[in-house]
Scaffold this active site. Structure first.
Site, PDB file in Angstrom:
ATOM      1  N   GLY A  15       0.798  -1.219   0.000  1.00  0.00           N
ATOM      2  CA  GLY A  15       0.000   0.000   0.000  1.00  0.00           C
ATOM      3  C   GLY A  15       0.832   1.270   0.000  1.00  0.00           C
ATOM      4  O   GLY A  15       0.606   2.180  -0.810  1.00  0.00           O
ATOM      5  N   THR A  46      -0.393  -5.843   2.814  1.00  0.00           N
ATOM      6  CA  THR A  46      -1.567  -4.960   2.907  1.00  0.00           C
ATOM      7  C   THR A  46      -2.835  -5.758   2.606  1.00  0.00           C
ATOM      8  O   THR A  46      -3.908  -5.493   3.150  1.00  0.00           O
ATOM      9  CB  THR A  46      -1.443  -3.819   1.879  1.00  0.00           C
ATOM     10  OG1 THR A  46      -0.214  -3.127   2.090  1.00  0.00           O
ATOM     11  CG2 THR A  46      -2.599  -2.844   1.984  1.00  0.00           C
ATOM     12  N   PHE A 117     -14.682   1.167  15.840  1.00  0.00           N
ATOM     13  CA  PHE A 117     -13.450   0.400  16.007  1.00  0.00           C
ATOM     14  C   PHE A 117     -12.890   0.668  17.397  1.00  0.00           C
ATOM     15  O   PHE A 117     -13.240   1.662  18.031  1.00  0.00           O
ATOM     16  CB  PHE A 117     -12.438   0.785  14.916  1.00  0.00           C
ATOM     17  CG  PHE A 117     -11.988  -0.381  14.073  1.00  0.00           C
ATOM     18  CD1 PHE A 117     -12.873  -1.012  13.214  1.00  0.00           C
ATOM     19  CD2 PHE A 117     -10.679  -0.856  14.127  1.00  0.00           C
ATOM     20  CE1 PHE A 117     -12.483  -2.090  12.435  1.00  0.00           C
ATOM     21  CE2 PHE A 117     -10.265  -1.939  13.349  1.00  0.00           C
ATOM     22  CZ  PHE A 117     -11.165  -2.556  12.506  1.00  0.00           C
ATOM     23  N   ASP A 212      12.889  -6.611   6.244  1.00  0.00           N
ATOM     24  CA  ASP A 212      14.066  -6.388   5.385  1.00  0.00           C
ATOM     25  C   ASP A 212      14.440  -4.908   5.267  1.00  0.00           C
ATOM     26  O   ASP A 212      15.610  -4.538   5.360  1.00  0.00           O
ATOM     27  CB  ASP A 212      13.812  -6.915   3.963  1.00  0.00           C
ATOM     28  CG  ASP A 212      13.216  -8.309   3.954  1.00  0.00           C
ATOM     29  OD1 ASP A 212      13.906  -9.239   4.374  1.00  0.00           O
ATOM     30  OD2 ASP A 212      12.052  -8.448   3.539  1.00  0.00           O
ATOM     31  N   GLN A 231       2.630  -4.797  18.708  1.00  0.00           N
ATOM     32  CA  GLN A 231       1.224  -4.993  19.062  1.00  0.00           C
ATOM     33  C   GLN A 231       0.774  -6.444  18.976  1.00  0.00           C
ATOM     34  O   GLN A 231       0.992  -7.106  17.962  1.00  0.00           O
ATOM     35  CB  GLN A 231       0.357  -4.160  18.108  1.00  0.00           C
ATOM     36  CG  GLN A 231      -1.140  -4.295  18.366  1.00  0.00           C
ATOM     37  CD  GLN A 231      -1.916  -3.192  17.687  1.00  0.00           C
ATOM     38  OE1 GLN A 231      -2.145  -3.231  16.491  1.00  0.00           O
ATOM     39  NE2 GLN A 231      -2.297  -2.182  18.452  1.00  0.00           N
ATOM     40  N   HIS A 233      -2.542  -8.372  18.629  1.00  0.00           N
ATOM     41  CA  HIS A 233      -3.964  -8.233  18.310  1.00  0.00           C
ATOM     42  C   HIS A 233      -4.700  -9.235  19.182  1.00  0.00           C
ATOM     43  O   HIS A 233      -4.275 -10.389  19.296  1.00  0.00           O
ATOM     44  CB  HIS A 233      -4.191  -8.542  16.826  1.00  0.00           C
ATOM     45  CG  HIS A 233      -5.546  -8.148  16.323  1.00  0.00           C
ATOM     46  ND1 HIS A 233      -6.691  -8.802  16.710  1.00  0.00           N
ATOM     47  CD2 HIS A 233      -5.936  -7.164  15.480  1.00  0.00           C
ATOM     48  CE1 HIS A 233      -7.736  -8.226  16.108  1.00  0.00           C
ATOM     49  NE2 HIS A 233      -7.303  -7.234  15.358  1.00  0.00           N
ATOM     50  N   LEU A 243      -5.828 -13.674  11.395  1.00  0.00           N
ATOM     51  CA  LEU A 243      -6.496 -12.534  12.017  1.00  0.00           C
ATOM     52  C   LEU A 243      -8.013 -12.630  11.901  1.00  0.00           C
ATOM     53  O   LEU A 243      -8.553 -12.887  10.828  1.00  0.00           O
ATOM     54  CB  LEU A 243      -6.015 -11.256  11.323  1.00  0.00           C
ATOM     55  CG  LEU A 243      -6.735  -9.960  11.682  1.00  0.00           C
ATOM     56  CD1 LEU A 243      -6.424  -9.555  13.109  1.00  0.00           C
ATOM     57  CD2 LEU A 243      -6.335  -8.852  10.721  1.00  0.00           C
ATOM     58  N   GLU A 246     -10.945  -6.832  14.121  1.00  0.00           N
ATOM     59  CA  GLU A 246     -11.594  -6.017  15.147  1.00  0.00           C
ATOM     60  C   GLU A 246     -12.966  -5.536  14.672  1.00  0.00           C
ATOM     61  O   GLU A 246     -13.845  -5.246  15.477  1.00  0.00           O
ATOM     62  CB  GLU A 246     -10.684  -4.815  15.427  1.00  0.00           C
ATOM     63  CG  GLU A 246     -11.081  -3.975  16.593  1.00  0.00           C
ATOM     64  CD  GLU A 246      -9.909  -3.066  16.983  1.00  0.00           C
ATOM     65  OE1 GLU A 246      -8.794  -3.572  17.196  1.00  0.00           O
ATOM     66  OE2 GLU A 246     -10.124  -1.851  17.058  1.00  0.00           O
ATOM     67  N   ARG A 286      -6.316  -2.329  21.718  1.00  0.00           N
ATOM     68  CA  ARG A 286      -5.770  -3.683  21.588  1.00  0.00           C
ATOM     69  C   ARG A 286      -4.811  -4.059  22.709  1.00  0.00           C
ATOM     70  O   ARG A 286      -4.794  -5.204  23.150  1.00  0.00           O
ATOM     71  CB  ARG A 286      -5.066  -3.811  20.234  1.00  0.00           C
ATOM     72  CG  ARG A 286      -6.043  -3.784  19.094  1.00  0.00           C
ATOM     73  CD  ARG A 286      -5.350  -3.776  17.750  1.00  0.00           C
ATOM     74  NE  ARG A 286      -6.357  -3.789  16.696  1.00  0.00           N
ATOM     75  CZ  ARG A 286      -6.078  -3.686  15.405  1.00  0.00           C
ATOM     76  NH1 ARG A 286      -4.825  -3.548  14.997  1.00  0.00           N
ATOM     77  NH2 ARG A 286      -7.046  -3.707  14.509  1.00  0.00           N
ATOM     78  N   HIS A 354       0.938  -8.745  15.768  1.00  0.00           N
ATOM     79  CA  HIS A 354       0.219  -8.189  14.618  1.00  0.00           C
ATOM     80  C   HIS A 354       0.930  -7.027  13.947  1.00  0.00           C
ATOM     81  O   HIS A 354       0.918  -6.905  12.732  1.00  0.00           O
ATOM     82  CB  HIS A 354      -1.159  -7.738  15.114  1.00  0.00           C
ATOM     83  CG  HIS A 354      -2.081  -7.259  14.031  1.00  0.00           C
ATOM     84  ND1 HIS A 354      -2.373  -8.019  12.920  1.00  0.00           N
ATOM     85  CD2 HIS A 354      -2.787  -6.104  13.891  1.00  0.00           C
ATOM     86  CE1 HIS A 354      -3.222  -7.349  12.144  1.00  0.00           C
ATOM     87  NE2 HIS A 354      -3.471  -6.180  12.698  1.00  0.00           N
ATOM     88  N   GLU A 378       4.312   0.622   7.617  1.00  0.00           N
ATOM     89  CA  GLU A 378       4.646  -0.069   8.862  1.00  0.00           C
ATOM     90  C   GLU A 378       6.145  -0.139   9.111  1.00  0.00           C
ATOM     91  O   GLU A 378       6.586  -0.187  10.262  1.00  0.00           O
ATOM     92  CB  GLU A 378       4.048  -1.488   8.866  1.00  0.00           C
ATOM     93  CG  GLU A 378       4.147  -2.143  10.248  1.00  0.00           C
ATOM     94  CD  GLU A 378       3.506  -3.524  10.316  1.00  0.00           C
ATOM     95  OE1 GLU A 378       2.719  -3.874   9.408  1.00  0.00           O
ATOM     96  OE2 GLU A 378       3.795  -4.255  11.272  1.00  0.00           O
ATOM     97  N   ARG A 389      -0.925   1.189  18.593  1.00  0.00           N
ATOM     98  CA  ARG A 389      -1.689   1.689  17.453  1.00  0.00           C
ATOM     99  C   ARG A 389      -3.173   1.373  17.629  1.00  0.00           C
ATOM    100  O   ARG A 389      -3.525   0.276  18.078  1.00  0.00           O
ATOM    101  CB  ARG A 389      -1.201   1.034  16.154  1.00  0.00           C
ATOM    102  CG  ARG A 389      -1.995   1.437  14.938  1.00  0.00           C
ATOM    103  CD  ARG A 389      -1.416   0.858  13.677  1.00  0.00           C
ATOM    104  NE  ARG A 389      -1.556  -0.584  13.559  1.00  0.00           N
ATOM    105  CZ  ARG A 389      -2.675  -1.191  13.135  1.00  0.00           C
ATOM    106  NH1 ARG A 389      -3.749  -0.498  12.810  1.00  0.00           N
ATOM    107  NH2 ARG A 389      -2.712  -2.511  13.030  1.00  0.00           N
TER     108      ARG A 389
END
Lengths: 585, 247
Positions: A15, A46, A117, A212, A231, A233, A243, A246, A286, A354, A378, A389
């Site tokens: 993304g 993404t 959320f 990387d 994090q 999740h 996953l 949420e 979270r 996560h 990220e 986050r």
């Protein structure tokens, strides 16, 4: 060696990388963009994001609300100037995605729909059912095909940055199809390689999330910032770590322990309304939810399974129609991978690694400490996410800061002289090539990628998980040091050139060891508890000493050096994070 | 881990050393909830590090890990061992050149995806400040199904027409063109027609429907192609009946 000349080199075509490429192409179609990735763009991780992307959309919401939720959610580790910029850009970027065709879910009147959320005061999460990341990635990839100035190099694994006189001038990369090493000579470089969840054994992250780009920048001299904040999740499927979004709690899903009790009310997240109010219970942040699981497990109130303890995520009361419309992927995944149809049974879930809040130290312009080197998404740490986050901020982040990185790269091209020191580029490229050649020559060491990777994974989980101590981190630090030493004895079994995944995995493991070490030492030095970084031996937040970003600088052959930089505070002074009923005035 | 031993016969090919592909068999101790990809990862980690294949998400959404599993194109991360016999044959996706082992050459597919102009060609230009284009849930549902393609290319491996004529634009690319053609915000249908409505496009399809059967996300490319044929025929007759409509 083959040299490919371009204006801007983008490493990573998920993304953030795609958004940066499009930003550059739109600003100036005469600027050549080389977009390289170790996978085809639509494989980028993404694709796996589910729940949505945050941006103020409703009349009863405000930028200030989004700002406050983000800063509070991040336990005041976010840089507030960056958050301010982020929340203002968010709705524009999400609208831009709509203009490019992203199939956002809609209200009956045709306007964009938003869902609640975790940790968000007002509904502001834009979504495309529960495949939001998938739709965003494909929309960006397909849109990128419009621009002839974007030249893709799919399945090129980038190995090293080229830095000449303090300016980033390109990178080397292995064309996986041929095994040939190429040198990309560029006047600006953007890293957009995503997170590093694979340093842990149990993660939602795909196999490619090996840090990387973080490691490349780190070895080139850019600090990794706030790496101790990673994090969990709260809702991953046991075994696979797949996953469960949420968004399923946003739609009304409830978390219960082995007694069917909504245990979150015991952790300052109540009251247990039948359908949780925003920022309470299942819609808490979270870090708090994952920590609550840990305590429930200690109390023996979780459910034993062969893949570790779980709690139940109950969606049954939503009904089949709503589940099919809003959460089709959750139904597909739970049915396929744990044999549970959420229409009829609760889904077993447990906390799962996560997201890396930390990353390559960048400023609000996505710039790093090396001229001409930028990072977004990220892999970068701006930081808007601070110590924790909020769900649905990261899909927006890749757009806002991906675009920003592209704009910053264009600006630097205008200011920069196009003269480059080709001899210096050659010299560094040859050094990078020699490093790979040495890997082919090494023999007799007897260490394997899979063996060392497993040891690294295990020590990360045991020493640097949801709760940490000085002893656990020291133990992990020693193990990682040992793994680093033995890494030199790794022997390639595959000595061929074409699509050599043994080689790629060795290089990925090298990156992961660097990132893991930065995380452990940063965590060891942060003697407080804040957000996702919880210490059993320093249980309180300590603003006096640690309202500061940690900066881990690479030291060859040793532990990283840790230094600190003050968090940028503009208008929100650190206070208590209050969720649940206490938040209501 | 259970005691079930699964024999995986994997087609191996290294272009640097092998004249032609040949099978190699591995015995893998498997857990009952494993998918084929887990067994292949076991081989990679424990038995033979030279095995090459693509994978990433392990949740059937990145589209990397398509393979022929006992002759059927499938995502190896969604092929459960509990549904398969103790001997499993794993080959690279058919109808594609083999790059190495289970890795196929993707160039032709990527070119075809590009050729159908798979991006929104908007009815009107609008700035971001003017807000979103309105689209009702009913308008969205007209094309939503065709947005779900993960580009795994299983449909190309299943397609008898693509096997027979590699010039065929093929199921996923045609379904993606249809996705944009059906989008209420888009006016690109005529711009896509050169490729989509050509002899290498929809008219090459003989409606066997194998593409839709193997699709892991229910995209139904066969339906997309048939609907495009109808729309394209309507265009054709309209052009004949209304002189000068098409300049």
């Amino acid at each position: 060696m083959n040299i490919i000349k371009t204006d801007v080199l983008i490493i990573g075509a998920g993304g953030a990388g795609l958004r940066a490429a499009i930003a550059i192409a739109e600003l100036d179609p005469s600027i050549q963009v080389a977009l390289i990735s170790k996978v085809y763009p639509m494989r980028s991780h993404t694709v796996a994001a589910e729940g949505g992307a945050a941006g103020v959309a409703r009349e009863d919401d405000s930028f200030e609300n989004h700002f406050n939720d983000t800063v509070t959610g991040g336990d005041w580790m976010s840089d507030q100037d960056a958050v301010e910029f982020f929340v203002h850009e968010a709705p524009k970027e999400l609208t831009q995605m709509e203009h490019w065709g992203c199939p956002w879910s809609r209200k009956p009147d045709g306007h964009i729909a938003v869902r609640p959320f975790g940790g968000m005061k007002v509904e502001r999460t834009w979504y495309a059912a529960d495949k939001t990341g998938f739709h965003m990635l494909h929309t960006l990839f397909q849109t990128s095909l419009k621009f002839p100035s974007i030249q893709r190099f799919d399945e090129y694994y980038s190995t090293d940055l080229i830095v000449v006189d303090g300016c980033c001038r390109g990178a080397t990369a292995i064309e996986m199809r041929s095994g040939q090493m190429h040198t990309f000579s560029a006047r600006a470089v953007i890293i957009a390689t995503g997170g590093a969840g694979r340093i842990f054994p149990f993660t939602t992250n795909g196999a490619i999330k090996t840090g990387d780009g973080m490691a490349m920048a780190y070895r080139a001299g850019v600090a990794l910032k706030d790496m101790e904040f990673i994090q969990y999740h709260p809702t991953g499927l046991p075994g696979t770590g797949i996953l469960i979004t949420e968004g399923s709690r946003g739609e009304g899903g409830l978390l219960v322990n082995k007694d069917g009790y909504r245990y979150l009310q015991d952790y300052d997240l109540g009251p247990p309304d039948p359908s949780p109010r925003n920022k309470a219970m299942e819609l808490g942040p979270r870090d708090r939810l994952s920590q609550a699981f840990w305590h429930e497990q200690k109390k023996g109130r979780t459910i034993k399974t062969p893949h570790g303890d779980v709690v139940h995520l109950d969606l049954r009361h939503l009904g089949e129609k709503k589940i099919n419309e809003r959460l089709p992927m959750v139904r597909e995944l739970a049915t396929a991978y744990v044999g549970v149809d959420p229409v009829y049974e609760p889904i077993p879930v447990r906390p799962v690694i996560h997201y890396t809040m930390g990353g390559i130290d960048t400023d609000i312009n996505a710039a790093t400490s090396i001229d001409g080197l930028f990072a977004a998404g990220e892999c970068a740490c701006v930081s808007i996410n601070g110590a924790n986050r909020l769900g649905s901020n990261s899909l927006t982040e890749i757009l806002v800061f991906g675009a920003r990185a592209g704009q910053s790269a264009v600006q630097i091209l205008a200011a920069d002289s196009p003269q480059v020191d080709e001899a210096a580029i050659h010299e560094q490229a040859n050094a990078a090539k020699a490093r790979i050649a040495d890997l082919f020559l090494a023999s007799g060491g007897g260490e394997t990628v899979s063996g060392l990777r497993r040891e690294m994974n295990d020590t990360m989980e045991s020493g640097a998980g949801i709760y940490r101590t000085d002893a656990s981190l020291r133990e992990s630090s020693a193990v990682i040091k040992d793994i680093r030493r033995r890494f030199a004895d790794i022997e390639l079994q595959d000595k061929s050139n074409v699509y050599n995944t043994d080689l790629i995995q060795v290089l990925e493991l090298g990156a992961m060891i660097d990132v893991a070490q930065a995380l452990i030492i940063s965590a060891l030095e942060r003697k407080e508890s804040r957000g996702s970084h919880q210490r059993l031996d320093f249980t309180e937040r300590d603003d006096k000493s640690y309202l500061r970003h940690s900066l881990a600088s690479f030291v060859k052959g040793g532990d990283p050096e840790i230094s600190y930089r003050d968090v940028t505070i503009t208008r929100s002074q650190p206070g208590e994070r209050v969720y649940g009923g206490g938040e209501q005035k | 881990m259970s005691n079930r031993i699964v024999e995986l016969e994997i087609l191996r090919y290294n272009p640097e050393t092998d004249e032609e592909p040949k099978f190699q068999t591995f015995s893998v101790p498997c857990a009952e909830d494993w998918v084929v990809l887990d067994a292949i990862n076991y081989i990679k980690d424990e038995l033979d590090r030279t095995l090459s294949y693509r994978w990433s998400c392990h949740m059937a959404v990145c589209g990397s890990c398509g393979m022929m599993i006992n002759g059927e194109p499938m995502l190896s991360c969604k092929s459960f061992l509990r549904d398969l016999p103790d001997r499993i044959r794993v080959e690279p996706l058919t109808n594609f050149p083999i790059e190495r082992d289970l890795v196929v050459v993707m160039d032709d597919f990527m070119d075809k995806l590009d050729s159908v102009k798979p991006f929104l060609i908007p009815r009107e230009e609008k700035t971001v400040d003017e807000g979103e284009f309105l689209q009702t849930p009913a308008q969205l549902s007209k094309f939503k199904q065709y947005t779900l393609c993960i580009n795994c290319t299983l449909c190309y491996a299943a397609c008898p027409q693509y096997a027979h004529n590699e010039g065929f634009v093929g199921p996923a690319a045609l379904a993606l063109a249809h996705r944009y053609n059906l989008d209420s915000r888009d006016v690109g249908r005529s711009a896509r027609a050169d490729v989509v409505a050509s002899n290498a496009g929809i008219w090459e399809c003989s409606f066997v429907g194998a593409c839709s059967e193997v699709c892991p996300h229910g995209v139904d490319p066969a339906a997309a192609i048939q609907q495009t044929k109808i729309a394209s025929s309507v265009d054709y007759f309209r052009d004949m009946l209304i002189p000068g409509r098409r300049s």
